[in-house]
Motif scaffolding. Structure first.
Motif, PDB file in Angstrom:
ATOM      1  N   LYS A 112       0.814  -1.218   0.000  1.00 11.69           N
ATOM      2  CA  LYS A 112       0.000   0.000   0.000  1.00 11.69           C
ATOM      3  C   LYS A 112       0.847   1.267   0.000  1.00 11.69           C
ATOM      4  CE  LYS A 112      -3.975  -2.129   2.281  1.00 11.69           C
ATOM      5  NZ  LYS A 112      -4.910  -2.078   3.420  1.00 11.69           N
ATOM      6  N   SER A 113       2.142   1.122   0.267  1.00 12.42           N
ATOM      7  CA  SER A 113       2.995   2.314   0.349  1.00 12.42           C
ATOM      8  C   SER A 113       3.182   2.969  -1.011  1.00 12.42           C
ATOM      9  CB  SER A 113       4.345   1.934   0.953  1.00 12.42           C
ATOM     10  OG  SER A 113       5.016   0.999   0.113  1.00 12.42           O
ATOM     11  N   GLU A 117      -1.845   4.777  -0.092  1.00 13.28           N
ATOM     12  CA  GLU A 117      -3.236   4.452   0.219  1.00 13.28           C
ATOM     13  C   GLU A 117      -3.409   4.332   1.731  1.00 13.28           C
ATOM     14  OE1 GLU A 117      -6.361   0.740  -0.504  1.00 13.28           O
ATOM     15  OE2 GLU A 117      -4.481   0.859  -1.632  1.00 13.28           O
ATOM     16  N   ALA A 118      -4.485   4.905   2.268  1.00 13.38           N
ATOM     17  CA  ALA A 118      -4.764   4.844   3.699  1.00 13.38           C
ATOM     18  C   ALA A 118      -5.775   3.747   3.988  1.00 13.38           C
ATOM     19  CB  ALA A 118      -5.285   6.185   4.198  1.00 13.38           C
ATOM     20  N   TRP A 119      -5.738   3.223   5.222  1.00 14.96           N
ATOM     21  CA  TRP A 119      -6.694   2.200   5.637  1.00 14.96           C
ATOM     22  C   TRP A 119      -6.967   2.331   7.129  1.00 14.96           C
ATOM     23  CZ3 TRP A 119      -1.600   1.416   4.705  1.00 14.96           C
ATOM     24  CH2 TRP A 119      -0.829   0.748   5.681  1.00 14.96           C
ATOM     25  N   VAL A 128      -7.867   3.757  14.319  1.00 19.39           N
ATOM     26  CA  VAL A 128      -7.031   4.771  13.682  1.00 19.39           C
ATOM     27  C   VAL A 128      -7.093   4.595  12.176  1.00 19.39           C
ATOM     28  CG1 VAL A 128      -5.463   4.932  15.666  1.00 19.39           C
ATOM     29  CG2 VAL A 128      -4.962   3.334  13.796  1.00 19.39           C
ATOM     30  N   ARG A 129      -6.670   5.653  11.517  1.00 17.70           N
ATOM     31  CA  ARG A 129      -6.537   5.663  10.061  1.00 17.70           C
ATOM     32  C   ARG A 129      -5.049   5.793   9.755  1.00 17.70           C
ATOM     33  NH1 ARG A 129      -9.796   4.187   5.808  1.00 17.70           N
ATOM     34  NH2 ARG A 129      -9.284   5.414   3.956  1.00 17.70           N
ATOM     35  N   LYS A 149      -3.585   8.397  12.364  1.00 19.02           N
ATOM     36  CA  LYS A 149      -4.333   9.453  13.044  1.00 19.02           C
ATOM     37  C   LYS A 149      -5.573   8.830  13.661  1.00 19.02           C
ATOM     38  CE  LYS A 149      -6.421  14.013  12.156  1.00 19.02           C
ATOM     39  NZ  LYS A 149      -5.636  14.709  13.177  1.00 19.02           N
ATOM     40  N   SER A 150      -5.942   9.284  14.855  1.00 17.70           N
ATOM     41  CA  SER A 150      -7.097   8.724  15.555  1.00 17.70           C
ATOM     42  C   SER A 150      -8.371   8.903  14.738  1.00 17.70           C
ATOM     43  CB  SER A 150      -7.255   9.398  16.919  1.00 17.70           C
ATOM     44  OG  SER A 150      -8.431   8.936  17.545  1.00 17.70           O
TER      45      SER A 150
END
Length: 459
Positions: A112-113, A117-119, A128-129, A149-150
């Motif tokens: 994903k790096s 991409e965020a998950w 968290v994200r 991030k929360s």
């Protein structure tokens, strides 16, 4: 149990509206969820871009461009919307992490790096994200930077939104159903008034009509249709009463004559000549009743409104045969005239047309002098076939032109002159013409004769 019409309307409208509201609520929640996630992902992107230029891996050792940035409160505490950071090598082994992670580790996902991409994931008791980017030094990848991030506050916001929508949904449906039920009830009030008024109309007051409300809406159209139906029923009932009365009168007269003749015969002995004369009178009465009954049966068969089978026929040849046959049987001069230079083909029921022409020719023969000539004409009027039967007989008064097609109607002059007939011939002509789509019309002048015209429909 069968529900009322207004409840069915309310239920159907509520069902359709509920589906629309469900879709709208789903779209609202989806957009809100997408917006929240997009906002957090944007913040994560900014955070990774900021730390990407501040953290380096040199020969397996971590170097910070600004050490004070690493020691910020948001990296040390787990409250106040914290940022979680972890540095791992190429194999995912943790090299360092922010103090607020404590004993927890972020998720390692090299695939994903590259997409940045965020998950979403669970981090202890929190949600968290996370986003992951590679750390490159002098063109060589040394490890990965994991930033999270929360998501707790955003999740709470989305859950609250979902709960509010779920609570509102049944309340909206209930209020919507009650509103629809009330409005449906108000909408069908005119129909209920029509029902009440219609139930009050019976055979004794068939002349009453339903009051017309709005003339241009569907209720107004329904009211007009019912009133027109009542008018047709009233006219049909009146015709039935008149038909029954006239039929009884027409049959009663020859029966009275027959009964009177037989009573006279049995009062005392008669001569042979008197017996013959009375028997002839009786037979004449019987013949009149038979003719009346035959015409009544013919009219009754047509009143059933059966569909006539139409076949193609050539009109000129058809009329020539009928004219020759009738002229020979009645010993009258009947002239056929074709005003068309080409054959005329049309679709019609042959037996029905024979009966129409037979009755019209019989009338022309009965109401004209034996020495006068009768004309049968045919031709095309703007491509439409027509037939005319013309005589030079007694003619018809103008005030009776509309009545001659009524059953049993006969002019007083014809009755006084003892011209034979039952008054049913033209009624049969009209009925058969209507069944065949033929327009029948008449023009006449008293003392000069009459012309009956048949205009055929376009084939």
């Amino acid at each position: 149990m069968i529900s009322s019409y207004k409840e069915r309307i309310a239920s159907r409208l509520t069902l359709v509206t509920s589906m629309i509201i469900l879709v709208v609520f789903g779209v609202i929640y989806f957009v809100a969820n997408l917006t929240v996630i997009d906002t957090i992902d944007r913040e994560l992107g900014l955070e990774t871009d900021k730390h990407k230029g501040q953290i380096f891996l040199v020969n397996g050792e971590i170097r910070f461009l600004h050490m004070d940035e690493w020691e910020e409160m948001e990296h040390s505490q787990i409250q106040l919307n914290p940022i979680f950071i972890e540095i791992v090598d190429l194999n995912g082994k943790s090299m360092d992490r922010s103090p607020n992670l404590r004993e927890n580790h972020l998720s390692f996902s090299p695939e994903k790096s590259a997409k940045k991409e965020a998950w979403t994931l669970r981090l202890g008791a929190s949600e968290v994200r996370q986003m992951q980017i590679p750390l490159i030094t002098a063109g060589k990848q040394e490890g990965y930077l994991l930033v999270a991030k929360s998501f707790d506050d955003s999740r709470e916001l989305l859950n609250n939104l979902r709960n509010v929508l779920l609570i509102l949904y049944p309340g909206i449906l209930l209020s919507l159903f009650l509103t629809m039920r009330y409005l449906a009830g108000k909408s069908i009030e005119p129909i209920q008034q029509i029902i009440r008024k219609t139930n009050q109309i019976t055979q004794s007051n068939l002349n009453e009509r339903i009051p017309l409300a709005e003339a241009n809406d569907e209720i107004g159209q329904l009211t007009r249709s019912i009133n027109e139906l009542l008018e047709r029923l009233e006219a049909s009932l009146n015709r039935e009463k008149q038909f029954t009365s006239d039929a009884s009168h027409e049959l009663r007269t020859p029966l009275s004559v027959l009964r009177g003749t037989l009573e006279v015969l049995i009062r005392k002995p008669r001569t042979a000549e008197e017996y013959v004369e009375k028997i002839k009178t009786s037979l004449s009465s019987i013949d009149r009743m038979s003719a009346t009954i035959d015409q009544l049966l013919a009219l009754a068969r047509e009143e059933k409104g059966k569909n006539l089978v139409k076949e193609e026929l050539e009109l000129i040849t058809f009329l020539e045969e009928i004219v020759d046959e009738t002229a020979s049987e009645q010993n009258r001069k009947i002239t056929f005239q074709s005003q068309s230079g080409i054959p005329i083909y049309l679709k019609a029921n042959e037996k029905s047309l024979q009966l129409i022409l037979g009755n019209l020719l019989q009338n022309a023969i009965k109401y004209s002098m034996p020495e006068t000539e009768i004309f049968v004409k045919t031709g095309l009027n703007v491509g439409t076939p027509y037939i005319e039967i013309c005589d030079s007989g007694s003619g018809i008064s103008k005030e009776y032109l509309e009545k001659i097609f009524d059953p049993f109607f006969r002019e007083k002059e014809a009755v006084d002159q003892l011209i034979p007939g039952t008054g049913l011939g033209l009624a049969i002509v009209k009925k058969l013409s209507q069944e065949s789509g033929i327009k029948v019309s008449v023009s006449s002048e008293k003392g000069k004769g009459s012309t009956f015209r048949l205009d055929f429909p376009n084939s």
